[in-house]
Design a protein around this motif. Structure first.
Motif, PDB file in Angstrom:
ATOM      1  N   LYS A 182       7.781  16.163  14.095  1.00  0.00           N
ATOM      2  CA  LYS A 182       6.954  16.991  15.406  1.00  0.00           C
ATOM      3  C   LYS A 182       6.413  15.620  15.717  1.00  0.00           C
ATOM      4  N   GLU A 183       5.453  15.195  16.737  1.00  0.00           N
ATOM      5  CA  GLU A 183       4.310  14.792  16.956  1.00  0.00           C
ATOM      6  C   GLU A 183       3.204  14.597  15.810  1.00  0.00           C
ATOM      7  N   ILE A 184       2.201  12.902  15.431  1.00  0.00           N
ATOM      8  CA  ILE A 184       1.204  14.067  14.717  1.00  0.00           C
ATOM      9  C   ILE A 184       0.229  13.979  15.713  1.00  0.00           C
ATOM     10  N   GLN A 207       9.523  10.069   7.870  1.00  0.00           N
ATOM     11  CA  GLN A 207       9.931  11.557   7.042  1.00  0.00           C
ATOM     12  C   GLN A 207       9.909  12.301   8.030  1.00  0.00           C
ATOM     13  N   PHE A 208       8.363  12.972   8.480  1.00  0.00           N
ATOM     14  CA  PHE A 208       7.438  13.945   8.667  1.00  0.00           C
ATOM     15  C   PHE A 208       7.352  13.405  10.462  1.00  0.00           C
ATOM     16  N   PHE A 209       7.737  12.208  10.733  1.00  0.00           N
ATOM     17  CA  PHE A 209       7.084  12.558  12.674  1.00  0.00           C
ATOM     18  C   PHE A 209       7.336  11.101  13.287  1.00  0.00           C
ATOM     19  N   ARG A 210       7.256  12.238  14.889  1.00  0.00           N
ATOM     20  CA  ARG A 210       8.031  10.847  15.842  1.00  0.00           C
ATOM     21  C   ARG A 210       6.943  11.154  16.555  1.00  0.00           C
ATOM     22  N   GLY A 211       7.229  10.004  17.530  1.00  0.00           N
ATOM     23  CA  GLY A 211       6.411  10.435  18.606  1.00  0.00           C
ATOM     24  C   GLY A 211       5.801   9.252  19.491  1.00  0.00           C
TER      25      GLY A 211
END
Length: 133
Positions: free
Chosen positions: A5-7, A101-105
């Motif tokens: 997800k996005e931050i 591991q957790f984020f994209r964008g």
């Protein structure tokens, strides 16, 4: 990849910071440095400060007040001037690994870019601090 997800919030930054420092504390190269400087009972406060720092960087939320360069120069002095590029390289590798591991964008990329600039700037600053009488 779909579950990344996005931050978007301080909670996301907190997840990133805590997950990252869990890795850092266990790392054979940089873990001993962090664990010798930050006492077990001080980690919660450290997480909050670093969440403030990254929230400020990623959201322009002015929640961090401090001098990272001074802190890192002090840590290097306590380590007898032994912090080198390999330490910053490992720090950066773990940071990017944790983000991925957790984020994209856009903010994830901004966090990577900021960390790359920061690691270089802090290393150069530490080196210069060693040169002062």
């Amino acid at each position: 990849m779909d579950d990344l997800k996005e931050i978007e919030s301080r909670q996301d930054v907190d997840l990133l910071v805590r997950s990252f420092y869990t890795k850092v504390r266990k790392d054979e190269l940089i873990g001993p440095v962090f664990n010798s400087i930050i006492a077990e009972e001080e980690w919660e406060n450290h997480f909050e400060k670093l969440t403030d720092f990254w929230e400020t960087n990623l959201f322009a939320a002015i929640s961090y007040k401090g001098n990272p360069m001074l802190k890192h120069a002090m840590v290097d002095a306590k380590q007898n001037g032994t912090i080198g590029q390999e330490h910053f390289g490992r720090w950066l590798m773990l940071w990017i690994e944790t983000i991925d591991q957790f984020f994209r964008g856009e903010r994830a990329e901004k966090a990577k870019y900021a960390a790359r600039k920061m690691s270089t700037g802090l290393f150069v600053g530490i080196y210069k601090a060693r040169q002062k009488p």
